[in-house]
Design a protein around this motif. Structure first.
Motif, mmCIF file in Angstrom:
data_model
loop_
_atom_site.group_PDB
_atom_site.id
_atom_site.type_symbol
_atom_site.label_atom_id
_atom_site.label_comp_id
_atom_site.label_asym_id
_atom_site.label_seq_id
_atom_site.Cartn_x
_atom_site.Cartn_y
_atom_site.Cartn_z
ATOM 1 N N UNK A 187 -3.583 -4.185 2.606
ATOM 2 C CA UNK A 187 -2.197 -4.610 2.783
ATOM 3 C C UNK A 187 -1.312 -3.436 2.372
ATOM 4 N N UNK A 188 -0.158 -3.358 2.972
ATOM 5 C CA UNK A 188 0.759 -2.261 2.658
ATOM 6 C C UNK A 188 2.148 -2.817 2.404
ATOM 7 N N UNK A 189 2.700 -2.474 1.254
ATOM 8 C CA UNK A 189 4.049 -2.881 0.878
ATOM 9 C C UNK A 189 4.790 -1.662 0.365
ATOM 10 N N UNK A 190 5.876 -1.328 1.033
ATOM 11 C CA UNK A 190 6.655 -0.173 0.596
ATOM 12 C C UNK A 190 5.860 1.114 0.576
ATOM 13 N N UNK A 191 4.932 1.242 1.498
ATOM 14 C CA UNK A 191 4.134 2.456 1.572
ATOM 15 C C UNK A 191 2.955 2.495 0.629
ATOM 16 N N UNK A 193 -0.630 0.967 -0.489
ATOM 17 C CA UNK A 193 -1.744 0.179 0.045
ATOM 18 C C UNK A 193 -2.573 -0.450 -1.067
ATOM 19 N N UNK A 194 -3.048 -1.658 -0.782
ATOM 20 C CA UNK A 194 -3.943 -2.336 -1.711
ATOM 21 C C UNK A 194 -5.130 -2.891 -0.933
ATOM 22 N N UNK A 195 -6.318 -2.804 -1.537
ATOM 23 C CA UNK A 195 -7.510 -3.420 -0.952
ATOM 24 C C UNK A 195 -7.401 -4.927 -1.141
ATOM 25 N N UNK A 196 -7.773 -5.681 -0.118
ATOM 26 C CA UNK A 196 -7.708 -7.138 -0.202
ATOM 27 C C UNK A 196 -9.105 -7.711 -0.005
ATOM 28 N N UNK A 197 -9.319 -8.936 -0.503
ATOM 29 C CA UNK A 197 -10.628 -9.567 -0.394
ATOM 30 C C UNK A 197 -10.611 -10.696 0.629
ATOM 31 N N UNK A 198 -9.838 -11.751 0.332
ATOM 32 C CA UNK A 198 -9.792 -12.908 1.233
ATOM 33 C C UNK A 198 -9.336 -12.486 2.629
ATOM 34 N N UNK A 199 -8.245 -11.715 2.687
ATOM 35 C CA UNK A 199 -7.721 -11.304 3.989
ATOM 36 C C UNK A 199 -8.656 -10.324 4.676
ATOM 37 N N UNK A 200 -9.447 -9.592 3.906
ATOM 38 C CA UNK A 200 -10.428 -8.684 4.517
ATOM 39 C C UNK A 200 -11.470 -9.481 5.286
ATOM 40 N N UNK A 201 -11.977 -10.553 4.692
ATOM 41 C CA UNK A 201 -12.958 -11.403 5.377
ATOM 42 C C UNK A 201 -12.359 -11.982 6.650
ATOM 43 N N UNK A 202 -11.155 -12.504 6.527
ATOM 44 C CA UNK A 202 -10.498 -13.118 7.680
ATOM 45 C C UNK A 202 -10.271 -12.090 8.787
ATOM 46 N N UNK A 250 -7.825 -1.033 8.769
ATOM 47 C CA UNK A 250 -6.838 -1.932 9.342
ATOM 48 C C UNK A 250 -5.796 -2.211 8.265
ATOM 49 N N UNK A 251 -4.537 -1.984 8.601
ATOM 50 C CA UNK A 251 -3.457 -2.118 7.620
ATOM 51 C C UNK A 251 -2.606 -3.320 7.981
ATOM 52 N N UNK A 252 -2.557 -4.280 7.071
ATOM 53 C CA UNK A 252 -1.742 -5.472 7.251
ATOM 54 C C UNK A 252 -0.433 -5.294 6.480
ATOM 55 N N UNK A 253 0.671 -5.507 7.159
ATOM 56 C CA UNK A 253 1.969 -5.371 6.496
ATOM 57 C C UNK A 253 2.258 -6.618 5.665
ATOM 58 N N UNK A 254 2.487 -6.425 4.397
ATOM 59 C CA UNK A 254 2.711 -7.548 3.476
ATOM 60 C C UNK A 254 4.173 -8.013 3.550
#
Length: 254
Positions: A187-191, A193-202, A250-254
């Motif tokens: 996920x990316x917020x204000x430039x 990035x953070x690794x995600x778990x639940x959203x990564x699976x989805x 893959x970068x998801x915009x938060x």
């Protein structure tokens, strides 16, 4: 193209049907080792401390008891046994017949109990994690690693491998780096990035579905995979090396 998936933690037991037919499973050379793991799992699951030995809570007691009778339990295709976030996002049941055939041909599940399965292979529901150690087997990732290297080598030759496995299951088999793309989700917020778990699976499930339902030829190179991913997401490709696979971020915009 082949899509590598981890199994789901939760599994949906088959209500009826025949028990597993070992000779019908993909990669039959693994059967002696599957039998060894299954026997060890049955022994541990019958132990009075089975829940602790398998690292699960009391709510999974029924699953653990089922482990003691897997030879007789009804089997069903892997795509119906495995459930959860990734598999819900992939949505096998809503695929067309042609897309289901493509999924059965293209998806490989790396399993703690079975080593590797085709999507259409029929197995019973079970409870076992790749991080578990079993008597006479040891920790499952190092147990399977050389066996999967031998069994899968010819099957993956010439294919682009889209690796959607978690790190626990990636440890059980290292596919050829030059033809492998590991899928990461941020996920990316204000430039930032953070690794995600639940959203990564989805998202990995959504990517697998997108690759199965999109028109045209399947991606045959990391660059073509990037192009396919960009049809739905903001994505980038990080080149691999002789020992490290490529990475599709893959970068998801938060």
């Amino acid at each position: 193209m082949l899509i590598l998936l981890p199994p789901s933690e939760g599994k949906t037991p088959a209500v009826r049907g025949a028990a597993v037919d070992w000779q019908s499973l993909g990669f039959p050379a693994l059967n002696p080792y599957r039998a060894k793991v299954l026997e060890a799992l049955g022994t541990v699951s019958a132990h009075e401390d089975a829940l602790a030995l398998l690292g699960v809570g009391a709510s999974l007691s029924d699953d653990v008891r089922r482990n003691t009778r897997l030879h007789a339990e009804p089997a069903a295709p892997a795509h119906t046994i495995y459930s959860g976030v990734l598999y819900d996002a992939l949505g096998y049941r809503s695929l067309t017949p042609a897309q289901r055939r493509k999924a059965d041909e293209s998806v490989l599940v790396i399993s703690a109990l079975w080593g590797a399965l085709r999507f259409g292979d029929s197995v019973p529901a079970y409870r076992l994690s790749m991080g578990t150690a079993l008597p006479d087997v040891g920790r499952l990732a190092p147990f399977w690693k050389p066996l999967l290297a031998d069994a899968l080598g010819g099957a993956v030759e010439g294919h682009l491998l889209v690796d959607c496995r978690s790190s626990t299951y990636a440890a059980a088999w290292t596919p050829p780096p030059a033809r492998t793309v590991a899928v990461n989700v941020f996920t990316e917020t204000g430039g930032v990035r953070k690794v995600v778990s639940h959203f990564a699976k989805h998202t990995r499930g959504e990517l697998a579905r997108h690759l199965l339902v999109r028109r045209g030829k399947a991606p045959a190179s990391p660059e073509q995979l990037l192009g396919a991913a960009r049809e739905k997401w903001d994505a980038e490709l990080v080149a691999g090396s002789a020992r490290k696979p490529h990475a599709l971020n893959i970068i998801l915009q938060d």
